[in-house]
Design a protein around this motif. Structure first.
Motif, PDB file in Angstrom:
ATOM      1  N   ALA A 373      -2.097  49.197  -2.435  1.00  0.00           N
ATOM      2  CA  ALA A 373      -1.771  50.653  -2.582  1.00  0.00           C
ATOM      3  C   ALA A 373      -2.275  51.577  -1.535  1.00  0.00           C
ATOM      4  CB  ALA A 373      -3.122  51.205  -3.792  1.00  0.00           C
ATOM      5  N   GLU A 374      -1.409  52.721  -1.668  1.00  0.00           N
ATOM      6  CA  GLU A 374      -1.616  53.740  -0.556  1.00  0.00           C
ATOM      7  C   GLU A 374      -2.976  53.994  -0.339  1.00  0.00           C
ATOM      8  OE1 GLU A 374      -0.304  58.338  -0.555  1.00  0.00           O
ATOM      9  OE2 GLU A 374       1.119  57.032  -1.262  1.00  0.00           O
ATOM     10  N   PRO A 375      -3.733  53.991   0.747  1.00  0.00           N
ATOM     11  CA  PRO A 375      -4.949  54.421   1.173  1.00  0.00           C
ATOM     12  C   PRO A 375      -5.311  55.640   0.532  1.00  0.00           C
ATOM     13  CG  PRO A 375      -3.866  53.075   3.191  1.00  0.00           C
ATOM     14  CD  PRO A 375      -2.945  53.570   2.181  1.00  0.00           C
ATOM     15  N   ARG A 376      -4.733  56.591   0.756  1.00  0.00           N
ATOM     16  CA  ARG A 376      -4.800  57.998   0.217  1.00  0.00           C
ATOM     17  C   ARG A 376      -5.154  57.781  -1.277  1.00  0.00           C
ATOM     18  NH1 ARG A 376      -0.565  62.693   1.116  1.00  0.00           N
ATOM     19  NH2 ARG A 376       0.742  60.923   0.091  1.00  0.00           N
ATOM     20  N   LEU A 377      -4.631  57.100  -2.096  1.00  0.00           N
ATOM     21  CA  LEU A 377      -4.802  56.851  -3.483  1.00  0.00           C
ATOM     22  C   LEU A 377      -6.260  56.292  -3.540  1.00  0.00           C
ATOM     23  CD1 LEU A 377      -4.059  56.760  -6.410  1.00  0.00           C
ATOM     24  CD2 LEU A 377      -3.182  54.611  -6.073  1.00  0.00           C
ATOM     25  N   ARG A 378      -6.703  55.492  -2.986  1.00  0.00           N
ATOM     26  CA  ARG A 378      -8.089  54.884  -3.112  1.00  0.00           C
ATOM     27  C   ARG A 378      -8.857  55.667  -2.588  1.00  0.00           C
ATOM     28  NH1 ARG A 378      -9.881  50.265   0.516  1.00  0.00           N
ATOM     29  NH2 ARG A 378     -11.708  50.594  -1.026  1.00  0.00           N
ATOM     30  N   ALA A 379      -8.741  56.959  -1.709  1.00  0.00           N
ATOM     31  CA  ALA A 379      -9.745  57.879  -1.250  1.00  0.00           C
ATOM     32  C   ALA A 379      -9.774  58.885  -2.124  1.00  0.00           C
ATOM     33  CB  ALA A 379      -9.393  58.259   0.336  1.00  0.00           C
ATOM     34  N   THR A 380      -8.837  58.817  -2.966  1.00  0.00           N
ATOM     35  CA  THR A 380      -8.659  60.086  -4.068  1.00  0.00           C
ATOM     36  C   THR A 380      -9.248  59.634  -5.271  1.00  0.00           C
ATOM     37  OG1 THR A 380      -6.853  60.822  -2.748  1.00  0.00           O
ATOM     38  CG2 THR A 380      -7.149  61.839  -5.038  1.00  0.00           C
ATOM     39  N   VAL A 381      -8.998  58.315  -5.622  1.00  0.00           N
ATOM     40  CA  VAL A 381      -9.534  58.057  -6.925  1.00  0.00           C
ATOM     41  C   VAL A 381      -9.996  56.661  -6.950  1.00  0.00           C
ATOM     42  CG1 VAL A 381      -8.343  57.028  -9.176  1.00  0.00           C
ATOM     43  CG2 VAL A 381      -7.189  59.181  -8.110  1.00  0.00           C
ATOM     44  N   LEU A 382     -11.219  56.766  -7.721  1.00  0.00           N
ATOM     45  CA  LEU A 382     -12.055  55.318  -7.879  1.00  0.00           C
ATOM     46  C   LEU A 382     -11.178  54.519  -8.681  1.00  0.00           C
ATOM     47  CD1 LEU A 382     -15.910  56.160  -7.983  1.00  0.00           C
ATOM     48  CD2 LEU A 382     -14.593  54.330  -6.444  1.00  0.00           C
ATOM     49  N   LEU A 383     -10.468  53.428  -8.074  1.00  0.00           N
ATOM     50  CA  LEU A 383      -9.846  52.432  -8.925  1.00  0.00           C
ATOM     51  C   LEU A 383     -10.799  51.422  -9.619  1.00  0.00           C
ATOM     52  CD1 LEU A 383      -6.976  51.895  -6.291  1.00  0.00           C
ATOM     53  CD2 LEU A 383      -6.853  53.289  -8.355  1.00  0.00           C
ATOM     54  N   PRO A 384     -10.303  51.098 -10.916  1.00  0.00           N
ATOM     55  CA  PRO A 384     -11.372  49.888 -11.583  1.00  0.00           C
ATOM     56  C   PRO A 384     -11.446  48.710 -10.593  1.00  0.00           C
ATOM     57  CG  PRO A 384      -9.045  50.095 -12.496  1.00  0.00           C
ATOM     58  CD  PRO A 384      -9.306  51.177 -11.607  1.00  0.00           C
ATOM     59  N   GLY A 385     -12.879  48.509 -10.281  1.00  0.00           N
ATOM     60  CA  GLY A 385     -13.366  47.484  -9.462  1.00  0.00           C
ATOM     61  C   GLY A 385     -13.766  47.876  -8.110  1.00  0.00           C
ATOM     62  N   ASP A 386     -13.091  49.067  -7.623  1.00  0.00           N
ATOM     63  CA  ASP A 386     -13.370  49.225  -6.320  1.00  0.00           C
ATOM     64  C   ASP A 386     -14.796  49.767  -6.021  1.00  0.00           C
ATOM     65  OD1 ASP A 386     -12.436  49.802  -3.595  1.00  0.00           O
ATOM     66  OD2 ASP A 386     -11.317  51.311  -4.074  1.00  0.00           O
ATOM     67  N   GLU A 387     -15.147  49.657  -4.701  1.00  0.00           N
ATOM     68  CA  GLU A 387     -16.491  49.926  -4.443  1.00  0.00           C
ATOM     69  C   GLU A 387     -16.865  51.204  -3.948  1.00  0.00           C
ATOM     70  OE1 GLU A 387     -19.118  48.522  -0.535  1.00  0.00           O
ATOM     71  OE2 GLU A 387     -18.323  46.845  -1.466  1.00  0.00           O
ATOM     72  N   PHE A 388     -18.145  51.521  -4.541  1.00  0.00           N
ATOM     73  CA  PHE A 388     -18.732  52.798  -4.136  1.00  0.00           C
ATOM     74  C   PHE A 388     -20.124  52.620  -4.334  1.00  0.00           C
ATOM     75  CE2 PHE A 388     -20.344  57.049  -5.635  1.00  0.00           C
ATOM     76  CZ  PHE A 388     -20.098  57.911  -4.534  1.00  0.00           C
ATOM     77  N   LYS A 389     -21.065  52.888  -3.448  1.00  0.00           N
ATOM     78  CA  LYS A 389     -22.281  52.961  -3.114  1.00  0.00           C
ATOM     79  C   LYS A 389     -22.671  51.438  -3.181  1.00  0.00           C
ATOM     80  CE  LYS A 389     -24.059  57.615  -4.624  1.00  0.00           C
ATOM     81  NZ  LYS A 389     -25.192  58.310  -5.473  1.00  0.00           N
ATOM     82  N   GLY A 390     -22.004  50.477  -2.658  1.00  0.00           N
ATOM     83  CA  GLY A 390     -22.165  49.034  -2.785  1.00  0.00           C
ATOM     84  C   GLY A 390     -22.128  48.579  -3.794  1.00  0.00           C
ATOM     85  N   GLU A 391     -21.403  49.274  -4.979  1.00  0.00           N
ATOM     86  CA  GLU A 391     -21.240  48.554  -6.266  1.00  0.00           C
ATOM     87  C   GLU A 391     -19.926  48.260  -6.318  1.00  0.00           C
ATOM     88  OE1 GLU A 391     -23.674  49.420  -9.453  1.00  0.00           O
ATOM     89  OE2 GLU A 391     -25.080  50.379  -8.212  1.00  0.00           O
ATOM     90  N   SER A 392     -19.371  47.343  -7.157  1.00  0.00           N
ATOM     91  CA  SER A 392     -18.179  47.372  -7.580  1.00  0.00           C
ATOM     92  C   SER A 392     -17.991  48.289  -8.932  1.00  0.00           C
ATOM     93  CB  SER A 392     -17.720  45.989  -7.972  1.00  0.00           C
ATOM     94  OG  SER A 392     -16.398  45.926  -8.711  1.00  0.00           O
ATOM     95  N   ILE A 393     -17.335  49.025  -9.031  1.00  0.00           N
ATOM     96  CA  ILE A 393     -17.273  50.020 -10.231  1.00  0.00           C
ATOM     97  C   ILE A 393     -16.561  49.507 -11.290  1.00  0.00           C
ATOM     98  CG2 ILE A 393     -16.747  52.274 -11.108  1.00  0.00           C
ATOM     99  CD1 ILE A 393     -19.073  52.280  -9.137  1.00  0.00           C
ATOM    100  N   GLU A 394     -17.440  49.039 -12.338  1.00  0.00           N
ATOM    101  CA  GLU A 394     -16.887  48.183 -13.471  1.00  0.00           C
ATOM    102  C   GLU A 394     -16.459  49.119 -14.573  1.00  0.00           C
ATOM    103  OE1 GLU A 394     -19.018  44.289 -14.780  1.00  0.00           O
ATOM    104  OE2 GLU A 394     -19.992  45.946 -15.769  1.00  0.00           O
ATOM    105  N   ILE A 395     -15.056  48.986 -14.799  1.00  0.00           N
ATOM    106  CA  ILE A 395     -14.409  49.782 -15.711  1.00  0.00           C
ATOM    107  C   ILE A 395     -13.667  48.555 -16.681  1.00  0.00           C
ATOM    108  CG2 ILE A 395     -12.601  51.404 -16.296  1.00  0.00           C
ATOM    109  CD1 ILE A 395     -13.203  52.711 -13.431  1.00  0.00           C
TER     110      ILE A 395
END
Length: 652
Positions: A373-395
Motif C-alpha cells: 500500500a501507498e505509505p501515505r495510506l498507512r500513515a493516515t489510517v491504522l490498517l488491521p494488524g498494523d503496528e502502533f505503540k509496539g502492538e499489532s492492532i488487532e481488528i
C-alpha cells in the motif's frame, strides 16, 4: 530559549480555555489604552486576546460544540464527509451551534486595534506598527472567512461601532452585504497583511507568508462558489447568496498568485525522514509531518501541558492501547481507503476481496493485502494488524468455524446493512458457523474459540469489532493514524499536546494545482510568468505524490481537476478541510444521497487458519442525505430577531 519561544503559544491557548484565563492583565474596562497600546507587552497581550478566539478548526472543534470545546469531541468533522464513520455521528449532520456573535466580537476587537494602535506610533517603531497592523488585518480576514463560508454575504464592519455612546440601536441593524463584497473584503485585508506583515513572527502568530497561504485558500473557495454555486438570493439590492460566474477566473487567479508568494518564504514539503524506494521511511516521514515542527508548517496552533491541551489521543485511540476515557471515534471508511493505491482492486476500483471462483481470498495476516500500500495510506489510517505503540492492532469481526478453504459470501450482498449477529444464519450461536461477540464483555477467554492447533482465539480482536459497544471499537475495520502520538502515555481526557497544523505547504501546492486547472478549464494557458497552468498543476501534484510514496503521474495529460481533487482528499484527510471542500465544489449532496458508507471486516477462518475480508455497509445502518439548504447555513434566529434588516438564508 525554548521557554521564551513558546510563551506566546501558551498564553494564546490559555486565553481560549474559559477555565484557565489568566494572562496577568487587568480587565480591558479597567486599564486604559495607554497601558495596552503604549508598550510592547501591552500590545502583545492584546494580540493574545485576538488569537485566543480565532476560529481555528483544530482538535477542539466539532460541528456540535464548535470552537474551543475542551474534553470530549464525540462529533468529528471527518465523520460528515465519508472520510470516516463513528458510532456517534449518525448521518449528514450539520453545525448545530452558530458562529455569529463571537465572530463580530472578535471583529470589533480587531477593528479597535486597527484604529487605536497608530495613535501610539511614538511608542513603537514604524516597522512594528506596520507588521502589527498587517497581523490584525489577517485576523479580521480569517474571521470573515469563517462567516462567509457558512452564511454567504454578511454585514461588513470595518470600523468600531460605538454603541451606545454615539450610535443608536437602529444604526447597528445592518443589512447583509453581498457575498461577492465579503470575498473581496477578505482579499483586500489579506493583500494588506501580505504587504505589511513581517517575514518572520513569534510561534503561533501569522507572518506575511501565512497571509499569502491563507489567501490562496480563501480565493480558491470564492472561485469555487462563483463557478459551482447556483443559489441566487438577492435582498436590498445585494446578492447575499452567490457570486457572479464571471468572477470565478479572477478569484482562481488570485489564489494561484498568492500561492506563489509562499514559495519565497523558504517553506518546503517535509522529507527529513524520507528515502527513495523505501516504503518504511516514507511511512515514517509522513507520520512525522504531524508530530514535528517542520519547514512545511506555515500557521500552527500550539499546545502544551497542562495549560493548553486537547483530547485527540483519547477519542481517536485504539481500544487496545487506550488508558481510559472514550476511544475509536474516528473509523475511516473503505470508500476513503479505496482512493489510495497499492492493493488489489476490481474493475470498478473497489477492494478485491473475492477470487475468480466467487470465494473469499485468504490471507496469512490482515496486513497482507496492504503490504504494498501507498505509505501515505498507512500513515493516515491504522490498517488491521498494523503496528502502533509496539502492538499489532488487532481488528477482527469474528471467527468462521466452517470446514475448508472455500468460503462463500457471509451475506447475500455487501449492500446489506445491519449486524451480522442479527442475520438468521448467525443468530443462534450454538448452531452458527460464524462465532461473534455481541458485546465487549463477551469477548473473553471464556468465550474464545479453540483452533485446530490447540490455541484459543477471542472472537473479536482487541480493537474490535462487536455489536454492542461498551467502551469503543472500530465500526469500519480501520482506525485513524494521522496525528496520533505513539509517545502519548496517558490517553484520558485533556492530556494531548500535539500541535495543530492549520496551514502547511502541501495545502498551498494543492491550492495552486486546483486553481491552475480551473484557469486552464476556463481557457487560460499560461500565468504571468509564462508557466503553463496544466504543467504547473502536474508538477505540484507529483511533488505531493512523490513524498507520499505514490506512483507519479506520467505526464501533464493525466492531470485533471478530478485528479487534483482526489489528491487533495488523500493528502489533507482528517485535517478538517474536506467538509468545506465538498461544500464549495457543491458535490456533497451528490455523494450523500441516501448514502451508506462501506466497511472492511476481517474474519479468521479456523479450519484454513487464514484470514478473509468481508465488505459490507456500516452495520449501524446510518444513512447520509445532505440537505442542500445547508450550502448556506441558517443565520442564528436570535440575530434575525434582533436585526430586522438581516435577511435569513433561503429554506429556513
Amino acid at each position: 530559549m525554548k521557554i521564551k519561544k513558546y510563551i506566546f503559544a501558551f498564553a494564546l491557548c490559555m486565553g481560549s480555555l474559559t477555565s484557565c484565563v489568566d494572562l496577568d492583565i487587568p480587565p480591558m474596562n479597567i486599564v486604559g489604552d495607554n497601558d495596552i497600546f503604549g508598550s510592547t507587552a501591552g500590545v502583545t497581550s492584546y494580540m493574545v486576546r485576538l488569537y485566543s478566539t480565532l476560529p481555528v478548526e483544530d482538535f477542539r472543534y466539532s460541528h456540535v460544540n464548535m470552537f474551543f470545546s475542551g474534553g470530549s469531541n464525540f462529533a468529528q468533522p471527518s465523520c460528515l464527509t465519508g472520510e470516516a464513520i463513528s458510532r456517534d455521528t449518525k448521518g449528514a449532520e450539520v453545525e448545530t451551534a452558530n458562529y455569529w456573535d463571537a465572530a463580530y466580537a472578535l471583529i470589533r476587537e480587531t477593528n479597535y486595534f486597527i484604529e487605536t494602535l497608530p495613535k501610539y506610533a511614538d511608542s513603537h517603531s514604524a516597522a512594528e506598527i506596520e507588521s502589527l497592523l498587517g497581523e490584525a488585518y489577517f485576523i479580521r480576514a480569517y474571521t470573515y472567512f469563517a462567516l462567509v463560508k457558512r452564511y454567504g454575504g454578511v454585514p461588513i464592519v470595518n470600523t468600531v461601532i460605538d454603541y451606545p455612546a454615539t450610535v443608536s440601536i437602529p444604526e447597528t441593524q445592518l443589512f447583509r452585504d453581498s457575498e461577492e463584497a465579503v470575498w473581496d473584503f477578505i482579499s483586500s485585508d489579506l493583500d494588506y497583511a501580505i504587504a505589511h506583515l513581517s517575514a518572520k513572527n513569534q510561534k503561533g502568530r501569522a507572518n506575511k507568508y501565512a497571509a499569502a497561504a491563507f489567501k490562496s485558500r480563501t480565493m480558491l473557495y470564492a472561485g469555487s462558489i462563483a463557478k459551482y454555486n447556483d443559489v441566487n438570493e438577492v435582498y436590498n439590492d445585494a446578492r447575499i447568496c452567490g457570486i457572479p460566474a464571471n468572477r470565478a477566473a479572477d478569484y482562481f487567479k488570485q489564489a494561484y498568485e498568492a500561492s506563489k508568494i509562499v514559495d519565497e518564504g523558504g517553506y518546503a514539503l517535509y522529507k527529513g525522514d524520507w528515502a527513495t524506494n523505501n516504503k518504511d521511511a516514507q511511512y515514517t516521514n509522513f507520520v512525522n509531518i504531524f508530530l514535528k515542527d517542520t519547514e512545511e508548517n506555515i500557521f500552527v496552533k500550539y499546545f502544551d501541558y497542562p495549560d493548553c491541551v486537547h483530547s485527540y489521543d483519547c477519542f481517536a485511540q485504539p481500544t487496545q492501547t487506550s488508558t481510559g476515557g472514550s476511544n475509536t471515534e474516528i473509523c475511516p471508511t473503505l470508500d476513503f481507503v479505496e482512493m489510495f493505491e497499492g492493493f488489489e482492486k476490481d474493475a470498478d476500483g473497489h477492494f478485491a476481496n473475492m477470487n475468480t471462483e466467487g470465494y473469499y481470498k485468504l490471507y496469512e495476516t490482515t496486513m497482507e493485502p496492504f503490504k504494498n500500500a501507498e505509505p501515505r495510506l498507512r500513515a493516515t489510517v491504522l490498517l488491521p494488524g498494523d503496528e502502533f505503540k509496539g502492538e499489532s492492532i488487532e481488528i477482527r469481526r469474528g471467527i468462521w468455524v466452517g470446514e475448508g478453504d472455500k468460503i462463500s459470501p457471509l451475506l447475500p450482498s455487501e449492500d446489506t446493512y445491519g449486524f451480522y449477529d442479527d442475520y438468521s444464519a448467525y443468530a443462534n450461536d450454538a448452531t452458527s458457523l460464524l462465532k461473534l461477540a455481541s458485546r465487549e464483555s463477551q469477548n473473553t477467554d471464556a468465550n474464545a474459540i479453540q483452533l485446530k492447533d490447540g490455541t484459543m482465539m477471542k472472537r473479536a480482536g482487541k480493537s474490535g469489532t462487536v455489536k454492542n459497544q461498551e467502551i469503543g471499537c472500530t465500526v469500519s475495520g480501520f482506525l485513524i493514524r494521522k496525528y496520533l502520538n505513539p509517545e502519548q502515555k496517558n490517553t484520558t481526557w485533556n492530556q494531548s499536546v500535539t500541535d495543530w497544523i492549520d496551514i502547511r505547504y502541501a495545502e498551498v501546492l494543492l491550492n495552486r494545482a486546483e486553481a491552475a486547472m480551473e484557469l486552464a478549464a476556463a481557457g487560460s494557458v499560461t500565468d504571468d510568468a509564462g508557466k503553463n497552468y496544466v504543467e504547473e498543476a502536474f508538477r505540484c501534484v507529483n511533488l505531493i505524490r512523490e513524498r507520499a510514496g505514490a506512483t507519479l503521474l506520467a505526464s501533464s495529460a493525466e492531470t485533471s481537476i478530478d485528479v487534483v481533487r482526489i489528491e487533495r482528499r488523500k493528502e489533507l484527510a482528517f485535517e478538517n478541510k474536506t467538509y468545506w471542500d465538498l461544500k464549495r465544489w457543491r458535490i456533497i449532496d451528490d455523494e450523500q444521497s441516501t448514502r451508506r458508507y462501506r466497511t472492511l471486516q476481517p474474519f479468521f477462518a479456523a479450519d484454513a487458519m487464514k484470514y478473509f475480508m468481508d465488505i459490507k455497509e456500516q452495520e449501524y445502518g446510518y444513512t447520509y442525505t445532505y440537505d442542500t439548504r445547508n450550502y448556506y447555513q441558517q443565520i442564528p434566529t436570535g440575530e434575525i430577531t434582533k436585526n430586522p434588516n438581516c435577511k435569513q438564508n433561503p429554506g429556513y
